[in-house]
Motif scaffolding. Structure first.
Motif, PDB file in Angstrom:
ATOM      1  N   ILE A 101       0.860  -1.191   0.000  1.00  0.00           N
ATOM      2  CA  ILE A 101       0.000   0.000   0.000  1.00  0.00           C
ATOM      3  C   ILE A 101       0.893   1.237   0.000  1.00  0.00           C
ATOM      4  CG2 ILE A 101      -1.896  -1.157   1.186  1.00  0.00           C
ATOM      5  CD1 ILE A 101      -1.037   0.184   3.761  1.00  0.00           C
ATOM      6  N   ASP A 102       0.320   2.382  -0.357  1.00  0.00           N
ATOM      7  CA  ASP A 102       1.126   3.587  -0.462  1.00  0.00           C
ATOM      8  C   ASP A 102       1.378   4.206   0.915  1.00  0.00           C
ATOM      9  OD1 ASP A 102      -1.162   5.040   0.256  1.00  0.00           O
ATOM     10  OD2 ASP A 102      -1.749   5.311  -1.834  1.00  0.00           O
ATOM     11  N   ASN A 103       2.262   5.210   0.936  1.00  0.00           N
ATOM     12  CA  ASN A 103       2.673   5.830   2.197  1.00  0.00           C
ATOM     13  C   ASN A 103       1.517   6.444   2.966  1.00  0.00           C
ATOM     14  OD1 ASN A 103       5.343   5.172   2.258  1.00  0.00           O
ATOM     15  ND2 ASN A 103       6.112   7.273   2.228  1.00  0.00           N
ATOM     16  N   GLN A 104       0.599   7.100   2.256  1.00  0.00           N
ATOM     17  CA  GLN A 104      -0.493   7.774   2.940  1.00  0.00           C
ATOM     18  C   GLN A 104      -1.364   6.778   3.689  1.00  0.00           C
ATOM     19  OE1 GLN A 104      -0.747  11.227   3.101  1.00  0.00           O
ATOM     20  NE2 GLN A 104      -2.104  10.562   4.739  1.00  0.00           N
ATOM     21  N   ASN A 105      -1.611   5.626   3.076  1.00  0.00           N
ATOM     22  CA  ASN A 105      -2.389   4.595   3.760  1.00  0.00           C
ATOM     23  C   ASN A 105      -1.642   4.038   4.972  1.00  0.00           C
ATOM     24  OD1 ASN A 105      -4.862   4.422   2.350  1.00  0.00           O
ATOM     25  ND2 ASN A 105      -3.844   3.412   0.646  1.00  0.00           N
ATOM     26  N   LYS A 106      -0.335   3.920   4.861  1.00  0.00           N
ATOM     27  CA  LYS A 106       0.461   3.455   6.005  1.00  0.00           C
ATOM     28  C   LYS A 106       0.402   4.459   7.154  1.00  0.00           C
ATOM     29  CE  LYS A 106       3.669   1.282   2.815  1.00  0.00           C
ATOM     30  NZ  LYS A 106       4.959   1.470   2.136  1.00  0.00           N
ATOM     31  N   ILE A 107       0.490   5.734   6.811  1.00  0.00           N
ATOM     32  CA  ILE A 107       0.410   6.778   7.839  1.00  0.00           C
ATOM     33  C   ILE A 107      -0.946   6.745   8.518  1.00  0.00           C
ATOM     34  CG2 ILE A 107       0.359   9.289   8.202  1.00  0.00           C
ATOM     35  CD1 ILE A 107       2.486   9.474   5.955  1.00  0.00           C
ATOM     36  N   ASN A 108      -2.003   6.588   7.716  1.00  0.00           N
ATOM     37  CA  ASN A 108      -3.352   6.494   8.297  1.00  0.00           C
ATOM     38  C   ASN A 108      -3.464   5.284   9.223  1.00  0.00           C
ATOM     39  OD1 ASN A 108      -4.077   8.732   6.801  1.00  0.00           O
ATOM     40  ND2 ASN A 108      -5.005   7.554   5.141  1.00  0.00           N
ATOM     41  N   LEU A 109      -2.821   4.184   8.838  1.00  0.00           N
ATOM     42  CA  LEU A 109      -2.837   2.978   9.666  1.00  0.00           C
ATOM     43  C   LEU A 109      -2.133   3.237  11.002  1.00  0.00           C
ATOM     44  CD1 LEU A 109      -3.366  -0.034  10.096  1.00  0.00           C
ATOM     45  CD2 LEU A 109      -1.275  -0.516   8.801  1.00  0.00           C
ATOM     46  N   ILE A 110      -0.978   3.894  10.952  1.00  0.00           N
ATOM     47  CA  ILE A 110      -0.251   4.210  12.196  1.00  0.00           C
ATOM     48  C   ILE A 110      -1.108   5.082  13.107  1.00  0.00           C
ATOM     49  CG2 ILE A 110       1.725   5.481  13.139  1.00  0.00           C
ATOM     50  CD1 ILE A 110       3.328   4.562  10.696  1.00  0.00           C
ATOM     51  N   ASN A 111      -1.784   6.070  12.527  1.00  0.00           N
ATOM     52  CA  ASN A 111      -2.620   6.957  13.336  1.00  0.00           C
ATOM     53  C   ASN A 111      -3.804   6.221  13.940  1.00  0.00           C
ATOM     54  OD1 ASN A 111      -1.051   9.276  13.020  1.00  0.00           O
ATOM     55  ND2 ASN A 111      -2.022   9.806  11.076  1.00  0.00           N
ATOM     56  N   LEU A 112      -4.390   5.263  13.220  1.00  0.00           N
ATOM     57  CA  LEU A 112      -5.469   4.456  13.787  1.00  0.00           C
ATOM     58  C   LEU A 112      -4.958   3.622  14.965  1.00  0.00           C
ATOM     59  CD1 LEU A 112      -7.379   3.165  10.618  1.00  0.00           C
ATOM     60  CD2 LEU A 112      -8.185   4.817  12.309  1.00  0.00           C
ATOM     61  N   ILE A 113      -3.739   3.134  14.844  1.00  0.00           N
ATOM     62  CA  ILE A 113      -3.141   2.363  15.950  1.00  0.00           C
ATOM     63  C   ILE A 113      -2.918   3.268  17.156  1.00  0.00           C
ATOM     64  CG2 ILE A 113      -1.068   1.125  16.687  1.00  0.00           C
ATOM     65  CD1 ILE A 113      -0.828   0.120  13.763  1.00  0.00           C
ATOM     66  N   LEU A 114      -2.405   4.485  16.919  1.00  0.00           N
ATOM     67  CA  LEU A 114      -2.181   5.426  18.017  1.00  0.00           C
ATOM     68  C   LEU A 114      -3.496   5.844  18.669  1.00  0.00           C
ATOM     69  CD1 LEU A 114       0.587   7.695  16.409  1.00  0.00           C
ATOM     70  CD2 LEU A 114       0.886   5.918  18.142  1.00  0.00           C
ATOM     71  N   GLU A 115      -4.562   5.899  17.867  1.00  0.00           N
ATOM     72  CA  GLU A 115      -5.898   6.242  18.393  1.00  0.00           C
ATOM     73  C   GLU A 115      -6.579   5.054  19.066  1.00  0.00           C
ATOM     74  OE1 GLU A 115      -7.968   7.629  14.976  1.00  0.00           O
ATOM     75  OE2 GLU A 115      -6.611   9.323  14.638  1.00  0.00           O
ATOM     76  N   LYS A 116      -6.011   3.850  18.899  1.00  0.00           N
ATOM     77  CA  LYS A 116      -6.574   2.602  19.451  1.00  0.00           C
ATOM     78  C   LYS A 116      -7.990   2.356  18.926  1.00  0.00           C
ATOM     79  CE  LYS A 116      -3.788   3.181  23.615  1.00  0.00           C
ATOM     80  NZ  LYS A 116      -3.779   3.252  25.090  1.00  0.00           N
ATOM     81  N   ASN A 117      -8.163   2.628  17.632  1.00  0.00           N
ATOM     82  CA  ASN A 117      -9.480   2.474  17.008  1.00  0.00           C
ATOM     83  C   ASN A 117      -9.628   1.031  16.500  1.00  0.00           C
ATOM     84  OD1 ASN A 117     -11.840   2.673  15.458  1.00  0.00           O
ATOM     85  ND2 ASN A 117     -11.426   4.828  14.990  1.00  0.00           N
ATOM     86  N   THR A 118      -9.985   0.147  17.409  1.00  0.00           N
ATOM     87  CA  THR A 118     -10.020  -1.287  17.099  1.00  0.00           C
ATOM     88  C   THR A 118     -10.984  -1.615  15.972  1.00  0.00           C
ATOM     89  OG1 THR A 118      -9.531  -1.732  19.428  1.00  0.00           O
ATOM     90  CG2 THR A 118     -10.313  -3.588  18.095  1.00  0.00           C
ATOM     91  N   GLN A 119     -12.163  -1.037  16.002  1.00  0.00           N
ATOM     92  CA  GLN A 119     -13.195  -1.371  15.015  1.00  0.00           C
ATOM     93  C   GLN A 119     -12.735  -1.043  13.593  1.00  0.00           C
ATOM     94  OE1 GLN A 119     -16.971   0.437  15.825  1.00  0.00           O
ATOM     95  NE2 GLN A 119     -18.094  -0.926  14.459  1.00  0.00           N
ATOM     96  N   LYS A 120     -12.213   0.152  13.398  1.00  0.00           N
ATOM     97  CA  LYS A 120     -11.736   0.532  12.072  1.00  0.00           C
ATOM     98  C   LYS A 120     -10.540  -0.302  11.644  1.00  0.00           C
ATOM     99  CE  LYS A 120     -13.299   5.343  11.709  1.00  0.00           C
ATOM    100  NZ  LYS A 120     -12.877   6.746  11.507  1.00  0.00           N
ATOM    101  N   LEU A 121      -9.682  -0.629  12.592  1.00  0.00           N
ATOM    102  CA  LEU A 121      -8.500  -1.413  12.272  1.00  0.00           C
ATOM    103  C   LEU A 121      -8.863  -2.818  11.793  1.00  0.00           C
ATOM    104  CD1 LEU A 121      -6.116  -0.344  15.180  1.00  0.00           C
ATOM    105  CD2 LEU A 121      -5.645  -0.075  12.742  1.00  0.00           C
ATOM    106  N   ILE A 122      -9.810  -3.457  12.459  1.00  0.00           N
ATOM    107  CA  ILE A 122     -10.217  -4.806  12.056  1.00  0.00           C
ATOM    108  C   ILE A 122     -10.833  -4.783  10.660  1.00  0.00           C
ATOM    109  CG2 ILE A 122     -11.747  -6.742  12.578  1.00  0.00           C
ATOM    110  CD1 ILE A 122      -9.316  -6.508  14.393  1.00  0.00           C
TER     111      ILE A 122
END
Length: 555
Positions: free
Chosen positions: A244-265
């Motif tokens: 995946i591209d960098n922007q999607n990776k950055i969004n993924l890192i931010n979801l992890i930092l936000e502890k957004n389990t539902q969106k992550l799954i």
């Protein structure tokens, strides 16, 4: 016409064609020009960076009839028969499949015969680390007293597996991974010759996948050229390799930092459906976090490899949390490389990342941690304080008041330093040094890798060990893990009881050590660290394991 793979088609034929190994090329060509060719060499380094190719070029150059500045001319009779594989005087053995005593004995028997057509016989042993101990022993005397007409070249990716007795009899050459600049030029030049159109950002991605290997870079280039009909874009590479591209990776890192389990799954489900490579994604997240950490330390955007001016500030994380996340995702990547169920370890890494910043288990210190003692002029130096065996309280201890000194319940890392330093024991320091040596071995438990890069044991007591690190990041990595069950259980196995293990960068240790000496001059001493919290951690995790065994069984 039969097709030839790009990495074979463009394999260097002379030292002048080799890129990224200038020191090695200069040393080898100088040895030929000055007639100082050795009898045994070790070419070591990562895969795909011209180790075996350099060995073949060196074998050709020392036999060339008209060498040009120490390099093969590729025109004389000797160069021609070598290039066409028409001589038996240059022999290549693949030690991955021919690694026994009998295979080596054929070499030993053949060494005494003179070359048939060349000046020197050259034996090139590829994957040399795969030779058995018995095979090395059979070859030892021959290597040490090789005839003047023989040269041995051992190529290996794992030099540490070669016996010390062999290493001491050879010249060592450590080949480097190819830099981004070298790989970029190589890909651009070959793409131009082969009429392959490739976007600049696609070249960058190929280089990321190659990981410093020229052979891997060309293999991937050829694969993508076939897939895209010689018109390679970044999207094509992402689709083929599940990236995946960098922007999607950055969004993924931010979801992890936000502890957004539902969106992550939901996102992981989408990645799985699209065939995303979770192992490569974990490695890419580590690379972005390393870039972020470097930027926070330097504020220099020009030295970053993956983040740019537009997205560097989109990851909002402090340095300590960044180090902890790098550690989690690198460990997950290493596990995913050896399993087919990569999503499982990816999810575990996500949930482990959620713990970053949470309060660590409290370390309870006894209330009577600090006792006033009678002042004395017999105060050791700072160096003595960290080397003297079993520093005990003076016998002239003043009567402890009924109301003890009150301190905070959670011990700081500095207080732990004082407690362990005061109760320093040479016995435990020696045992801790042996632990570092064990942690540096290849067969050690992976969790001990946090200890392996320690430079020395500073002080150690019955209940605690202070390790000194040259790099503050390494110390932080250990301290982020020192209360985790996996590490505690290994330490308990080694020392026979739970024990604290803490890392300090050398400058920080010196600073706290000076405070420690000041406290000693003031007549204070410190009790051993209380390991009750460690026992609670081990007990809690053991209860979980027992419950799992009862439910699922040992399988």
């Amino acid at each position: 016409m039969q097709h030839i793979a790009l990495y074979r088609k463009y394999r260097p034929k002379s030292f002048a064609d080799i890129i990224g190994q200038d020191f090695i090329v200069r040393t080898l060509t100088n040895s030929i020009k000055t007639n100082k060719v050795g009898h045994a060499y070790i070419f070591a380094g990562p895969k795909g960076i011209c180790k075996t190719t350099s060995a073949k070029i060196f074998a050709k150059s020392i036999n060339c009839l008209n060498p040009i500045d120490g390099d093969a001319c590729n025109k004389c009779t000797n160069c021609t028969i070598i290039n066409n594989n028409q001589t038996t005087d240059i022999m290549e053995l693949d030690a991955a499949s021919n690694n026994g005593v009998e295979d080596v004995r054929n070499i030993v028997d053949g060494v005494r015969f003179l070359p048939t057509s060349l000046n020197k016989k050259v034996y090139i042993i590829d994957e040399a680390h795969m030779l058995t101990p018995a095979a090395w022993n059979a070859m030892l005397k021959t290597i040490e007293e090789a005839p003047l007409h023989v040269v041995f070249i051992f190529a290996t990716t794992e030099m540490h597996k070669i016996p010390a007795t062999i290493l001491s009899r050879c010249q060592h050459f450590l080949f480097n991974r190819l830099t981004r600049q070298h790989l970029t030029k190589m890909i651009e030049d070959i793409a131009k010759i082969e009429h392959i159109k490739i976007a600049t950002n696609a070249i960058d991605k190929l280089i990321d996948l190659a990981d410093g290997s020229g052979r891997d870079a060309l293999s991937t280039l050829e694969q993508m050229a076939t897939y895209t009909d010689n018109n390679i874009t970044l999207n094509d590479i992402n689709n083929v390799f599940g990236l995946i591209d960098n922007q999607n990776k950055i969004n993924l890192i931010n979801l992890i930092l936000e502890k957004n389990t539902q969106k992550l799954i939901k996102l992981l489900d989408e990645y799985e459906q699209n065939g995303i490579n979770f192992a490569q994604l974990a490695n890419d997240l580590t690379s972005l976090l390393i870039d972020k950490l470097i930027y926070k330390q330097t504020q220099d955007i020009s030295i970053l490899k993956h983040l740019n001016t537009q997205n560097i500030n989109e990851i909002n994380i402090d340095e300590k949390a960044c180090v902890a996340l790098i550690n989690i995702w690198q460990e997950a990547y290493m596990k995913m490389r050896s399993t087919s169920d990569t999503r499982f370890y990816f999810e575990i890494a996500i949930f482990s990342s959620f713990k970053i910043g949470e309060e660590q288990p409290t370390i309870t210190i006894p209330k009577k941690i600090i006792k006033q003692v009678s002042k004395t002029n017999d105060v050791p130096s700072l160096e003595q304080a960290f080397t003297t065996s079993e520093i005990k309280p003076k016998q002239t201890v003043a009567k402890v008041e009924s109301t003890p000194v009150t301190i905070k319940q959670i011990s700081s890392i500095e207080e732990m330093f004082h407690n362990i330093a005061y109760n320093n024991s040479k016995t435990y320091a020696t045992k801790a040094k042996e632990l570092i040596d064990f942690a540096q071995e290849t067969n050690k438990p992976k969790v001990l890798s946090y200890i392996a890069c320690a430079s020395k044991v500073l002080v150690a007591s019955k209940n605690g060990v202070i390790l000194l690190f040259d790099d503050d990041v390494d110390a932080e990595l250990l301290n982020a893990k020192n209360l985790e069950y996996d590490l505690l259980i290994e330490l308990k196995k080694y020392f026979g009881h739970p024990i604290f293990i803490i890392g300090f960068e050398k400058n920080k240790a010196k600073e706290i050590g000076q405070k420690f000496m000041l406290y000693k001059k003031q007549g204070k001493f410190f009790a051993e660290p209380d390991i009750a919290p460690l026992k609670e951690i081990l007990k809690a995790n053991n209860s979980i394991e027992q419950a799992a065994l009862e439910i699922f069984g040992e399988e």
